[in-house]
Design a protein around this motif. Structure first.
Motif, mmCIF file in Angstrom:
data_model
loop_
_atom_site.group_PDB
_atom_site.id
_atom_site.type_symbol
_atom_site.label_atom_id
_atom_site.label_comp_id
_atom_site.label_asym_id
_atom_site.label_seq_id
_atom_site.Cartn_x
_atom_site.Cartn_y
_atom_site.Cartn_z
ATOM 1 N N PHE A 14 0.822 -1.209 0.000
ATOM 2 C CA PHE A 14 0.000 0.000 0.000
ATOM 3 C C PHE A 14 0.860 1.265 0.000
ATOM 4 C CE2 PHE A 14 -3.664 -2.611 1.671
ATOM 5 C CZ PHE A 14 -4.433 -2.448 0.525
ATOM 6 N N MET A 35 2.119 1.710 -3.498
ATOM 7 C CA MET A 35 0.990 2.177 -4.308
ATOM 8 C C MET A 35 0.756 3.669 -4.092
ATOM 9 S SD MET A 35 -2.830 0.591 -4.135
ATOM 10 C CE MET A 35 -4.243 1.519 -4.666
ATOM 11 N N LEU A 80 1.185 6.582 -6.913
ATOM 12 C CA LEU A 80 0.049 7.429 -7.281
ATOM 13 C C LEU A 80 0.373 8.915 -7.126
ATOM 14 C CD1 LEU A 80 -2.834 5.344 -5.673
ATOM 15 C CD2 LEU A 80 -2.449 5.708 -8.126
ATOM 16 N N ILE A 137 -8.062 -0.039 -0.538
ATOM 17 C CA ILE A 137 -7.596 0.536 -1.810
ATOM 18 C C ILE A 137 -8.230 1.907 -2.015
ATOM 19 C CG2 ILE A 137 -7.729 0.294 -4.329
ATOM 20 C CD1 ILE A 137 -7.367 -2.769 -3.850
ATOM 21 N N SER A 144 -3.920 9.564 -1.545
ATOM 22 C CA SER A 144 -3.034 9.978 -2.639
ATOM 23 C C SER A 144 -3.569 11.224 -3.334
ATOM 24 C CB SER A 144 -2.869 8.845 -3.654
ATOM 25 O OG SER A 144 -2.321 7.707 -3.051
#
Length: 171
Positions: free
Chosen positions: A14, A17, A21, A100, A107
């Motif tokens: 995460f 990610m 992003l 998610i 983000s």
């Protein structure tokens, strides 16, 4: 694999990610500032989608112009609450969609927060001219996708709760 190891792996995924992003958002905004600020629109799909530089000093669709400090405070609160939720939440597969969504939300929030702090405005550059949709950016896409995923998660959770209630009634 132990639960701690699994949590660590999940947190690393995460985090990567999240970094990716935010990086994509920053790169697209830097491109926008360097390429579009002094030039006319660039057609991506003629008559439908253009790149159009815009300095948004408000919130979504330019609402609440000039409320920068309020946006910074609200954004910081949302980010903190979201991070606390991620840290405290369980790591079951059932809430993967929600996790998610929260990563996307954080983000997007941080991407636009960086703009507000650095420039006093948010750099927008994606324009869907076919429907005259307000100009937006990649971070805005993250937030909208996050909102949709949270709604989907909530509806699925509500359905599961109803199904569980029916099972308990028949037991």
């Amino acid at each position: 694999m132990t639960t701690q190891t699994s949590k660590l792996k999940t947190n690393i995924i995460f985090f990567v990610m999240f970094v990716l992003l935010v990086f994509i958002d920053r790169i697209t905004k830097i491109f926008s500032v360097n390429t579009l600020k002094e030039k006319p629109d660039i057609d991506i799909i003629k008559g439908f989608l253009q790149l159009h530089y815009l300095e948004n000093r408000g919130a979504a669709w330019g609402m609440f112009q000039g409320a920068r400090v309020i946006f910074i405070i609200i954004t910081a609160i949302i980010i903190i609450i979201s991070i606390v939720y991620l840290i405290k939440s369980d790591y079951t597969k059932g809430n993967l969609l929600l996790r998610i969504a929260i990563i996307l939300l954080i983000s997007g929030a941080i991407g636009n927060l960086i703009d507000r702090v650095l420039y006093t405005y948010v750099v927008d550059f994606i324009y869907v001219s076919a429907i005259n949709f307000p100009v937006f950016n990649v971070a805005d896409c993250y937030v909208c996708i996050a909102a949709a995923l949270i709604i989907i998660y909530s509806l699925k959770s509500e359905d599961k709760a109803k199904d569980k209630g029916k099972e308990e009634e028949h037991a």
